[in-house]
Design a protein around this motif. Sequence first.
Motif, mmCIF file in Angstrom:
data_model
loop_
_atom_site.group_PDB
_atom_site.id
_atom_site.type_symbol
_atom_site.label_atom_id
_atom_site.label_comp_id
_atom_site.label_asym_id
_atom_site.label_seq_id
_atom_site.Cartn_x
_atom_site.Cartn_y
_atom_site.Cartn_z
ATOM 1 N N TRP A 153 0.854 -1.193 0.000
ATOM 2 C CA TRP A 153 0.000 0.000 0.000
ATOM 3 C C TRP A 153 0.887 1.239 0.000
ATOM 4 N N HIS A 154 0.630 2.144 -0.913
ATOM 5 C CA HIS A 154 1.445 3.361 -0.980
ATOM 6 C C HIS A 154 0.696 4.490 -1.671
ATOM 7 N N THR A 155 1.153 5.681 -1.388
ATOM 8 C CA THR A 155 0.804 6.876 -2.141
ATOM 9 C C THR A 155 2.024 7.153 -3.000
ATOM 10 N N THR A 181 -5.541 9.303 -1.610
ATOM 11 C CA THR A 181 -5.686 7.846 -1.720
ATOM 12 C C THR A 181 -4.340 7.137 -1.534
ATOM 13 N N GLN A 182 -4.434 5.840 -1.285
ATOM 14 C CA GLN A 182 -3.300 4.929 -1.469
ATOM 15 C C GLN A 182 -3.746 3.853 -2.441
ATOM 16 N N HIS A 183 -2.804 3.130 -3.004
ATOM 17 C CA HIS A 183 -3.174 2.025 -3.885
ATOM 18 C C HIS A 183 -2.208 0.848 -3.722
ATOM 19 N N TYR A 184 -2.627 -0.279 -4.301
ATOM 20 C CA TYR A 184 -1.904 -1.546 -4.131
ATOM 21 C C TYR A 184 -2.159 -2.386 -5.378
ATOM 22 N N ALA A 185 -1.110 -2.720 -6.110
ATOM 23 C CA ALA A 185 -1.251 -3.581 -7.287
ATOM 24 C C ALA A 185 -1.100 -5.031 -6.827
ATOM 25 N N VAL A 186 -2.145 -5.801 -6.983
ATOM 26 C CA VAL A 186 -2.172 -7.165 -6.431
ATOM 27 C C VAL A 186 -1.382 -8.094 -7.362
ATOM 28 N N MET A 187 -0.298 -8.653 -6.845
ATOM 29 C CA MET A 187 0.572 -9.498 -7.677
ATOM 30 C C MET A 187 0.244 -10.974 -7.416
ATOM 31 N N ASP A 188 -0.965 -11.389 -7.795
ATOM 32 C CA ASP A 188 -1.433 -12.733 -7.477
ATOM 33 C C ASP A 188 -1.424 -13.660 -8.687
ATOM 34 N N TYR A 189 -0.918 -13.157 -9.827
ATOM 35 C CA TYR A 189 -1.037 -13.918 -11.075
ATOM 36 C C TYR A 189 0.234 -14.715 -11.339
ATOM 37 N N ALA A 232 -5.118 1.791 5.807
ATOM 38 C CA ALA A 232 -5.408 1.571 4.379
ATOM 39 C C ALA A 232 -5.804 0.122 4.104
ATOM 40 N N TYR A 233 -5.464 -0.795 5.014
ATOM 41 C CA TYR A 233 -5.766 -2.213 4.789
ATOM 42 C C TYR A 233 -7.243 -2.539 5.034
ATOM 43 N N LEU A 234 -8.010 -1.596 5.603
ATOM 44 C CA LEU A 234 -9.401 -1.908 5.967
ATOM 45 C C LEU A 234 -10.287 -1.924 4.721
ATOM 46 N N THR A 294 6.833 5.538 4.388
ATOM 47 C CA THR A 294 7.095 6.293 5.619
ATOM 48 C C THR A 294 7.935 5.450 6.572
ATOM 49 N N THR A 295 9.031 6.026 7.068
ATOM 50 C CA THR A 295 9.932 5.244 7.922
ATOM 51 C C THR A 295 9.738 5.550 9.413
#
Length: 290
Positions: A105-107, A264-272, A240-242, A207-208
């Motif tokens: 998850w990231h911006t 927003t944040q987004h997440y590209a699902v690498m499930d393929y 963001a995980y909710l 963010t660290t």
Amino acid sequence: MTDTMASTIQVQPLTCALGAELHGVQLADAAQDESLFQDIRRLLLTHKVLFLREQQLSRAQHVAFARRFGELEDHPVAGSDPEHPGLVRIYKSPEAPPDRYENAWHTDATWRAQPPMGCVLRCVECPPVGGDTMWANMALAYERLPEHIKLQIAPLRARHSIEATFGAAMPIEKRLALKAQFPDAEHPVVRTHPETGEKTLFVNGFTTHFTNFHTPANVRVGQDFSPGGADLLRYLVMQAYLPEYQVRWRWQANSVAIWDNRATQHYAVMDYPPCHRKMERAGIMGDAPF
Ligand code: SIN
């Protein structure tokens, strides 16, 4: 369909949290039509991420549409189309060595002092199933925080690092060169959206740590600092995980997503399985968060 605009764009919200699919509009037309573009811009501020299918959009038109929002920027790690600067290629293939840049998850690019205001992402090719992208509404995530957390985080600032993320898998010389070119950025933990005035929770996978957590109210003894700050940051990043704050989009070739990176944040699902997934992204320069 719940909403119809004067410009004949039909708007179909996809979840209660964020995201709407637009029908009856071609972005190639909006690239040349100011009033159509302004309708889309207004819809973006309302829904935070817009989706369109079956877009007949050349690379030049993709760039021209995104340029209406502002100047475009390249990415230091992902390369751009040589003929269309600003059009970043996010290409996965069975032959290429695996990387894991997007499935967090990231911006986008909050390691910049001025992170992008938004992006226009077009699917060139995708797996027959899988490879979706998810977005989360960070204004809603902020709004629903407990009041005592809102009070605690109001003055906080945080560090965002390309070195700790994209740089983490690089050999040390390359990593340090990347850091020298893109020193860590510091941003408020709660950002005010420059156009809507909404407050958004502005910490993510880049963010660290908090930079000004060490106050008498937060730190009774030195030992509080590390777990106290780190635990609070982890709690905020996990908002963001909710699923209640999310939308998930299934790609097809010539689908496009436009998102507001300030909200927003987004997440590209690498499930393929190993397979081709080709996305092209125009990132639009933004301003310094406040
Ligand atoms: C990104 O993280 O900007 C890329 C999203 C995607 O490839 O779905």
